[in-house]
Structure formats: C-alpha cells, structure tokens
Design a protein around this motif. Structure first.
Motif, PDB file in Angstrom:
ATOM      1  N   PRO A 137     -20.538  -2.306  14.968  1.00 15.49           N
ATOM      2  CA  PRO A 137     -20.077  -3.507  14.266  1.00 15.49           C
ATOM      3  C   PRO A 137     -21.050  -3.879  13.146  1.00 15.49           C
ATOM      4  O   PRO A 137     -22.258  -3.671  13.267  1.00 15.49           O
ATOM      5  CB  PRO A 137     -20.043  -4.584  15.350  1.00 15.49           C
ATOM      6  CG  PRO A 137     -20.755  -4.030  16.525  1.00 15.49           C
ATOM      7  CD  PRO A 137     -20.906  -2.560  16.343  1.00 15.49           C
ATOM      8  N   TYR A 138     -20.502  -4.409  12.066  1.00 14.38           N
ATOM      9  CA  TYR A 138     -21.311  -4.794  10.907  1.00 14.38           C
ATOM     10  C   TYR A 138     -20.750  -6.097  10.356  1.00 14.38           C
ATOM     11  O   TYR A 138     -19.536  -6.263  10.273  1.00 14.38           O
ATOM     12  CB  TYR A 138     -21.263  -3.698   9.837  1.00 14.38           C
ATOM     13  CG  TYR A 138     -22.161  -3.967   8.660  1.00 14.38           C
ATOM     14  CD1 TYR A 138     -23.461  -3.485   8.627  1.00 14.38           C
ATOM     15  CD2 TYR A 138     -21.707  -4.717   7.583  1.00 14.38           C
ATOM     16  CE1 TYR A 138     -24.298  -3.748   7.549  1.00 14.38           C
ATOM     17  CE2 TYR A 138     -22.531  -4.991   6.504  1.00 14.38           C
ATOM     18  CZ  TYR A 138     -23.833  -4.507   6.491  1.00 14.38           C
ATOM     19  OH  TYR A 138     -24.655  -4.774   5.427  1.00 14.38           O
ATOM     20  N   ARG A 139     -21.611  -7.001   9.966  1.00 16.12           N
ATOM     21  CA  ARG A 139     -21.188  -8.285   9.394  1.00 16.12           C
ATOM     22  C   ARG A 139     -21.170  -8.190   7.869  1.00 16.12           C
ATOM     23  O   ARG A 139     -22.211  -8.119   7.228  1.00 16.12           O
ATOM     24  CB  ARG A 139     -22.135  -9.395   9.836  1.00 16.12           C
ATOM     25  CG  ARG A 139     -21.778 -10.755   9.261  1.00 16.12           C
ATOM     26  CD  ARG A 139     -22.762 -11.806   9.762  1.00 16.12           C
ATOM     27  NE  ARG A 139     -22.518 -13.083   9.143  1.00 16.12           N
ATOM     28  CZ  ARG A 139     -23.384 -13.712   8.344  1.00 16.12           C
ATOM     29  NH1 ARG A 139     -24.565 -13.176   8.072  1.00 16.12           N
ATOM     30  NH2 ARG A 139     -23.078 -14.880   7.834  1.00 16.12           N
ATOM     31  N   VAL A 140     -19.959  -8.181   7.295  1.00 17.07           N
ATOM     32  CA  VAL A 140     -19.793  -8.256   5.840  1.00 17.07           C
ATOM     33  C   VAL A 140     -19.809  -9.745   5.498  1.00 17.07           C
ATOM     34  O   VAL A 140     -19.109 -10.532   6.150  1.00 17.07           O
ATOM     35  CB  VAL A 140     -18.452  -7.625   5.390  1.00 17.07           C
ATOM     36  CG1 VAL A 140     -18.268  -7.753   3.894  1.00 17.07           C
ATOM     37  CG2 VAL A 140     -18.379  -6.169   5.825  1.00 17.07           C
ATOM     38  N   PHE A 141     -20.625 -10.141   4.517  1.00 17.78           N
ATOM     39  CA  PHE A 141     -20.644 -11.560   4.160  1.00 17.78           C
ATOM     40  C   PHE A 141     -20.966 -11.752   2.698  1.00 17.78           C
ATOM     41  O   PHE A 141     -21.444 -10.845   2.017  1.00 17.78           O
ATOM     42  CB  PHE A 141     -21.596 -12.360   5.062  1.00 17.78           C
ATOM     43  CG  PHE A 141     -23.059 -12.030   4.888  1.00 17.78           C
ATOM     44  CD1 PHE A 141     -23.858 -12.752   4.024  1.00 17.78           C
ATOM     45  CD2 PHE A 141     -23.642 -11.000   5.615  1.00 17.78           C
ATOM     46  CE1 PHE A 141     -25.203 -12.463   3.878  1.00 17.78           C
ATOM     47  CE2 PHE A 141     -24.991 -10.705   5.486  1.00 17.78           C
ATOM     48  CZ  PHE A 141     -25.773 -11.438   4.613  1.00 17.78           C
ATOM     49  N   GLY A 142     -20.686 -12.968   2.239  1.00 12.08           N
ATOM     50  CA  GLY A 142     -20.924 -13.303   0.841  1.00 12.08           C
ATOM     51  C   GLY A 142     -20.608 -14.753   0.583  1.00 12.08           C
ATOM     52  O   GLY A 142     -20.636 -15.591   1.482  1.00 12.08           O
ATOM     53  N   ALA A 143     -20.265 -15.049  -0.667  1.00 15.96           N
ATOM     54  CA  ALA A 143     -19.958 -16.413  -1.082  1.00 15.96           C
ATOM     55  C   ALA A 143     -18.775 -16.375  -2.042  1.00 15.96           C
ATOM     56  O   ALA A 143     -18.564 -15.390  -2.748  1.00 15.96           O
ATOM     57  CB  ALA A 143     -21.174 -17.048  -1.751  1.00 15.96           C
ATOM     58  N   ALA A 144     -18.017 -17.466  -2.047  1.00 13.15           N
ATOM     59  CA  ALA A 144     -16.855 -17.581  -2.925  1.00 13.15           C
ATOM     60  C   ALA A 144     -16.936 -18.884  -3.709  1.00 13.15           C
ATOM     61  O   ALA A 144     -17.486 -19.885  -3.231  1.00 13.15           O
ATOM     62  CB  ALA A 144     -15.564 -17.535  -2.108  1.00 13.15           C
TER      63      ALA A 144
END
Length: 154
Positions: free
Chosen positions: A59-66
C-alpha cells in the motif's frame, strides 16, 4: 478580484502585470493580453515524487493539495494508470476560501514492476475541472492542466 491600481486610479501596467503574469484572451477573433487575476482550479501531487521508486505490491499513500480559489474543491480524482481510470480521493480538513485543500488516496500498488503514470485532477463547486492539456493561450503563469508524475514500481 480587484486589480492593482496606481496613484492615478488606473490599473498598474508594470512589466510583470502586463506581460509576464498575463494570458491571451480571445474575443471576436482578436487576442488581447490580459493580466492574470486568479489561479484556476487544479490539483497537485506531492507524493509520489517524479521518478520515485514505489515498492510493488504494497500500500502507498498518494497525496497532494488542490486549489479552488473562492470556490470549494468539490472533488479530487486520481489515476494511477495514465488516465484510463480515476478514483475519488479523500479531501482532508475543512474548506477555506482561497486556500489549498489537502487530499489523499490509498493506492494498492500492483505487483507488476515497471513505469506507472500517476495523475490528479480537481473540480470546484462551480463545476470547473482542470483541463487535460495545456492551453497555449494561458502561457506560463496560468498552468492548471493535469500533470503526470511518472513513478517506477520496483
């Protein structure tokens, strides 16, 4: 959004405001260089980073901001297969006008090693979704098209 005014009450027409932070607006077949006054809706990926090595089958956490500007970010979608399929990311925290909204998506990284293209796109409450391709009229300071982050699954 209000424009910058000089002492004479007219819009300021300095180099950055009139040439660099500007885009081509086309009305009646005539292009007019127009100052940028607001940032368009967009989602940016913080992780994975460009060319990052991601472990296969984990499992991998893809994250960012919008960004939605004065509108709330209604949705963020993420693709881990170059835009063939999209999954809705979870928006984090409370919506605040004119502030970035964090998001995340758990990714079940495939067992198959190789290069994968991760993409994110946002839609605001006004129904505006960031475009798939760059519009040349938007030049260099209105960049909100879907950007691809290529990763190596190892």
């Amino acid at each position: 959004m209000a424009d910058a005014r000089n002492g004479n009450g007219r819009p300021f027409e300095g180099f950055w405001q009139s040439l660099e932070y500007a885009y081509w607006k086309r009305e009646r077949e005539r292009p007019t260089l127009t100052p940028v006054t607001e940032v368009q809706v967009k989602a940016q990926i913080a992780r994975p980073g460009l060319s990052e090595a991601v472990p296969a089958g984990k499992p991998y956490r893809v994250f960012g901001a919008a960004w939605g500007g004065g509108s709330d970010v209604a949705a963020v979608e993420v693709s881990t297969d170059a835009g063939k399929t999209w999954a809705e990311a979870r928006r984090l925290g409370e919506a605040v006008p004119f502030a970035w909204r964090l998001w995340e998506l758990p990714w079940d990284v495939p067992e198959a090693t190789g290069r994968y293209q991760v993409m994110a796109r946002a839609t605001d409450t006004e129904g505006r979704t960031q475009p798939e391709k760059h519009d040349a009229d938007r030049r260099t300071y209105m960049i909100n098209f879907v950007f691809t982050v290529e990763v190596e699954v190892v």
